[in-house]
Design a protein around this motif. Structure first.
Motif, PDB file in Angstrom:
ATOM      1  N   ARG A 100       6.167 -11.452  -4.053  1.00 24.00           N
ATOM      2  CA  ARG A 100       5.879 -10.365  -3.113  1.00 24.00           C
ATOM      3  C   ARG A 100       7.088  -9.979  -2.268  1.00 24.00           C
ATOM      4  N   GLY A 138       6.255   1.691  -5.038  1.00 18.93           N
ATOM      5  CA  GLY A 138       4.924   1.098  -4.949  1.00 18.93           C
ATOM      6  C   GLY A 138       3.838   2.096  -5.306  1.00 18.93           C
ATOM      7  N   ASN A 143       0.341   0.760  -6.523  1.00 18.18           N
ATOM      8  CA  ASN A 143       0.125  -0.268  -5.510  1.00 18.18           C
ATOM      9  C   ASN A 143       0.690   0.226  -4.179  1.00 18.18           C
ATOM     10  N   VAL A 146       3.139  -1.781  -1.521  1.00 16.96           N
ATOM     11  CA  VAL A 146       4.546  -2.138  -1.744  1.00 16.96           C
ATOM     12  C   VAL A 146       5.459  -1.125  -1.059  1.00 16.96           C
ATOM     13  N   GLU A 167       5.531  -6.689  -0.788  1.00 15.61           N
ATOM     14  CA  GLU A 167       4.129  -6.340  -1.003  1.00 15.61           C
ATOM     15  C   GLU A 167       3.325  -6.858   0.182  1.00 15.61           C
TER      16      GLU A 167
END
Length: 350
Positions: A100, A138, A143, A146, A167
């Protein structure tokens, strides 16, 4: 990691390197032209649009090409920047902390701000590059948790551009996708722990061609973006002026790698044939005599460009005029007829 041989003696590779250096200089020069003629705000908007367009067009296909599409989002984004920039000859480092949090660092000298150019680049323009690409990875990966944390910027006097993909535990708002944390510093780079290209699928010839294409792709993106942002009249001026300045400054540097030197209009025509061939454009001498006519059979760089505008051809007109001036005095070059993207381009020399 496969090493790109920067001192390659293979003639075709030397010619590709000449093309790469010319287009690299053009892209950097165009940003500086916009900074000095239009101001920081316009330059930042232009850079943002260029890098956002490249991110949208190249990021996901690039992940698949490099075999990174199955990795965690922060890892995939950082490895993409490491490998794709390395292929293009950019100094770049990769430091993994966990799935992450992964760092990327661009140490000096900065590829995009080559040589003294870095002194003319405002911090806002560098931030626009990060907003255009790094901050959007991201979202592109599906996602929204991110984002990118920038810890240093070279143009602000720090020892490189660096930061990390992070993340978070929650979706990020638009203004949270790029944040700054100047009190932090990247860990040291260990090349043995960095990702590597598979040798079998990335032989030297492929690396050399990718190195050339990396620089050229920036100009493929920048020309139509300039037209859309500034309009065709102003963009034509900026594209042409940049080309002429860069051509004049770089003829002596690239000509030997294309088997050329300073001389007459006839010498320049041979140089131009070699340059066009090195950028994958067919060319023939249609007529000779008092004035030479070269027919450029294609402009591969602009193939398939949906928003091509004739003003984009001012890139070539400026470059060729500047290169001719570098070759010798009183060598006029002009484009005869319309500057269509897919039709032959006829160049009158002398």
């Amino acid at each position: 990691m496969v090493e790109v041989q920067h001192d390659s003696k293979e003639p075709r590779w030397l010619a590709w390197r000449a093309v790469a250096d010319l287009y690299h200089a053009y892209f950097t020069g165009l940003i500086l032209t916009i900074v000095t003629r239009r101001g920081t705000a316009d330059a930042a908007e232009f850079v943002f649009r260029v890098f956002r367009r490249q991110q949208q067009e190249r990021f996901l296909p690039g992940l698949k090409k490099l075999g990174l599409d199955g990795l965690p989002p922060a890892v995939a984004a950082a490895q993409y920047h490491y490998l794709s920039n390395w292929i293009g000859g950019v100094s770049v480092e990769y430091m993994y902390e966990n799935d992450r949090k992964v760092w990327v660092r661009y140490p000096p000298p900065r590829w995009i701000w080559r040589g003294t150019a870095i002194c003319g680049v405002p911090g806002e323009v560098s931030r626009a590059m990060l907003r255009g690409w790094h901050a959007n990875n991201g979202v592109t990966l599906g996602n929204p948790n991110v984002g990118f944390v920038c810890t240093k910027q070279s143009v602000d006097g720090q020892d490189g551009l660096e930061g990390y993909y992070c993340e978070y535990d929650h979706p990020l708002e638009l203004d949270q996708r790029l944040v700054f944390a100047r009190h932090l510093e990247a860990p040291l780079f260990d090349a043995a722990k960095a990702p590597a290209l598979p040798v079998a699928s990335w032989p030297q010839a492929r690396l050399e061609k990718a190195y050339r294409n990396y620089a050229m792709e920036y100009v493929r993106t920048a020309a139509p973006v300039a037209v859309q942002v500034f309009g065709p009249v102003d963009a034509a001026y900026l594209l042409h002026l940049t080309g002429k300045l860069i051509g004049m400054q770089h003829y002596d540097e690239i000509a030997p790698r294309l088997g050329a030197s300073r001389g007459t209009a006839h010498d320049f025509s041979k140089f131009l044939c070699a340059l066009l061939a090195a950028q994958d454009d067919g060319v023939e001498i249609v007529s000779s005599g008092h004035a030479l006519q070269l027919r450029q059979q294609s402009w591969t760089l602009m193939d398939g460009l949906a928003d091509y505008h004739p003003a984009c051809a001012r890139v070539l007109e400026g470059l060729f005029e500047g290169l001719a001036a570098g070759c010798g005095r009183h060598i006029p070059v002009r484009l005869a007829g319309a500057a269509a993207a897919h039709a032959p381009l006829d160049w009158m020399i002398g």
